[in-house]
Design a protein around this motif. Structure first.
Motif, mmCIF file in Angstrom:
data_model
loop_
_atom_site.group_PDB
_atom_site.id
_atom_site.type_symbol
_atom_site.label_atom_id
_atom_site.label_comp_id
_atom_site.label_asym_id
_atom_site.label_seq_id
_atom_site.Cartn_x
_atom_site.Cartn_y
_atom_site.Cartn_z
ATOM 1 N N VAL A 63 0.843 -1.202 0.000
ATOM 2 C CA VAL A 63 0.000 0.000 0.000
ATOM 3 C C VAL A 63 0.880 1.254 0.000
ATOM 4 O O VAL A 63 0.650 2.186 -0.772
ATOM 5 C CB VAL A 63 -0.978 0.000 1.195
ATOM 6 N N ASP A 64 1.909 1.276 0.843
ATOM 7 C CA ASP A 64 2.823 2.427 0.877
ATOM 8 C C ASP A 64 3.514 2.617 -0.468
ATOM 9 O O ASP A 64 3.675 3.751 -0.943
ATOM 10 C CB ASP A 64 3.882 2.247 1.963
ATOM 11 N N LEU A 65 3.945 1.518 -1.085
ATOM 12 C CA LEU A 65 4.613 1.597 -2.380
ATOM 13 C C LEU A 65 3.682 2.172 -3.446
ATOM 14 O O LEU A 65 4.082 3.039 -4.225
ATOM 15 C CB LEU A 65 5.110 0.214 -2.806
ATOM 16 N N ILE A 66 2.445 1.693 -3.472
ATOM 17 C CA ILE A 66 1.479 2.186 -4.462
ATOM 18 C C ILE A 66 1.200 3.669 -4.230
ATOM 19 O O ILE A 66 1.161 4.462 -5.173
ATOM 20 C CB ILE A 66 0.184 1.356 -4.448
ATOM 21 N N ILE A 82 -5.405 3.768 -11.920
ATOM 22 C CA ILE A 82 -5.142 2.358 -11.603
ATOM 23 C C ILE A 82 -4.624 2.235 -10.176
ATOM 24 O O ILE A 82 -5.067 1.352 -9.427
ATOM 25 C CB ILE A 82 -4.159 1.745 -12.622
ATOM 26 N N CYS A 83 -3.710 3.105 -9.776
ATOM 27 C CA CYS A 83 -3.221 3.095 -8.395
ATOM 28 C C CYS A 83 -4.379 3.286 -7.418
ATOM 29 O O CYS A 83 -4.471 2.578 -6.402
ATOM 30 C CB CYS A 83 -2.170 4.176 -8.190
ATOM 31 N N LEU A 87 -5.833 0.759 -4.471
ATOM 32 C CA LEU A 87 -5.899 1.201 -3.075
ATOM 33 C C LEU A 87 -7.324 1.243 -2.526
ATOM 34 O O LEU A 87 -7.518 1.484 -1.339
ATOM 35 C CB LEU A 87 -5.257 2.582 -2.941
ATOM 36 N N THR A 88 -8.304 1.016 -3.377
ATOM 37 C CA THR A 88 -9.707 1.085 -2.956
ATOM 38 C C THR A 88 -10.019 -0.017 -1.947
ATOM 39 O O THR A 88 -9.686 -1.175 -2.164
ATOM 40 C CB THR A 88 -10.649 0.964 -4.170
ATOM 41 N N ARG A 89 -10.665 0.379 -0.880
ATOM 42 C CA ARG A 89 -11.056 -0.590 0.154
ATOM 43 C C ARG A 89 -12.325 -1.326 -0.266
ATOM 44 O O ARG A 89 -13.185 -0.770 -0.930
ATOM 45 C CB ARG A 89 -11.315 0.113 1.485
ATOM 46 N N VAL A 90 -12.407 -2.563 0.165
ATOM 47 C CA VAL A 90 -13.610 -3.352 -0.109
ATOM 48 C C VAL A 90 -14.710 -2.954 0.864
ATOM 49 O O VAL A 90 -14.449 -2.392 1.925
ATOM 50 C CB VAL A 90 -13.329 -4.868 -0.010
ATOM 51 N N ASN A 91 -15.952 -3.258 0.487
ATOM 52 C CA ASN A 91 -17.089 -2.972 1.363
ATOM 53 C C ASN A 91 -17.230 -4.097 2.399
ATOM 54 O O ASN A 91 -16.443 -5.046 2.390
ATOM 55 C CB ASN A 91 -18.363 -2.759 0.534
ATOM 56 N N PRO A 92 -18.215 -4.025 3.292
ATOM 57 C CA PRO A 92 -18.373 -5.068 4.316
ATOM 58 C C PRO A 92 -18.571 -6.481 3.742
ATOM 59 O O PRO A 92 -18.312 -7.467 4.436
ATOM 60 C CB PRO A 92 -19.601 -4.617 5.105
ATOM 61 N N LYS A 107 -1.516 -5.540 -14.556
ATOM 62 C CA LYS A 107 -0.614 -5.837 -15.679
ATOM 63 C C LYS A 107 -0.222 -4.548 -16.401
ATOM 64 O O LYS A 107 0.951 -4.349 -16.730
ATOM 65 C CB LYS A 107 -1.299 -6.814 -16.638
ATOM 66 N N ILE A 108 -1.184 -3.663 -16.630
ATOM 67 C CA ILE A 108 -0.890 -2.370 -17.268
ATOM 68 C C ILE A 108 0.102 -1.580 -16.417
ATOM 69 O O ILE A 108 1.087 -1.036 -16.922
ATOM 70 C CB ILE A 108 -2.186 -1.557 -17.491
ATOM 71 N N LEU A 109 -0.150 -1.522 -15.125
ATOM 72 C CA LEU A 109 0.712 -0.755 -14.222
ATOM 73 C C LEU A 109 2.104 -1.372 -14.148
ATOM 74 O O LEU A 109 3.112 -0.656 -14.218
ATOM 75 C CB LEU A 109 0.076 -0.668 -12.837
ATOM 76 N N ILE A 110 2.171 -2.685 -14.030
ATOM 77 C CA ILE A 110 3.470 -3.375 -13.968
ATOM 78 C C ILE A 110 4.270 -3.096 -15.234
ATOM 79 O O ILE A 110 5.461 -2.767 -15.163
ATOM 80 C CB ILE A 110 3.272 -4.890 -13.744
ATOM 81 N N ASP A 111 3.634 -3.227 -16.389
ATOM 82 C CA ASP A 111 4.340 -2.955 -17.645
ATOM 83 C C ASP A 111 4.884 -1.530 -17.671
ATOM 84 O O ASP A 111 6.013 -1.297 -18.091
ATOM 85 C CB ASP A 111 3.429 -3.198 -18.849
#
Length: 120
Positions: A63-66, A82-83, A87-92, A107-111
């Protein structure tokens, strides 16, 4: 070893490939939460390789890296989005509140990360 034209260790390349493959396998079994975790871990491996020559990234969480990568001024709006998705949190119910494919976006971000990490 080269990954998308960038120097990266064979071990890191294999880890990224393995994480993305595990993510797709998890998704095929209906385990989308596990697929998201794999997507984030794969991005984390690429970001550690990206930040390694620039700072001590070993102690940072994914999370810190992103978040650190997202704050770079030269980052395109698409990659910032994309970042943000990663980082989006899931709901309950452990679902993302937005309809995105984090494996495809990872994959897009890694590339892009590895493309920007090319030796000069």
């Amino acid at each position: 070893m080269l990954y998308n034209g960038t120097m990266i260790s064979l071990e890191n390349q294999e880890q990224i490939t393995r994480e993305l493959a595990m993510g797709h396998q998890a998704r095929s079994m209906g385990l989308e939460a596990r697929a998201r975790v794999c997507a984030r871990r794969a991005v984390g491996i690429a970001l550690r390789a990206y930040f390694a020559p620039r700072s001590d990234s070993a102690s940072l969480s994914v999370v810190d890296l992103i978040q650190t990568y997202q704050e770079q001024p030269e980052l395109s709006p698409e990659l910032r989005t994309i970042c943000a998705h990663l980082l989006t949190r899931v709901n309950p119910d452990y679902q993302l509140p937005i309809p995105v494919d984090l494996l495809a976006e990872a994959k897009i971000l890694i590339d892009s990360i590895l493309e920007n990490n090319k030796p000069s």
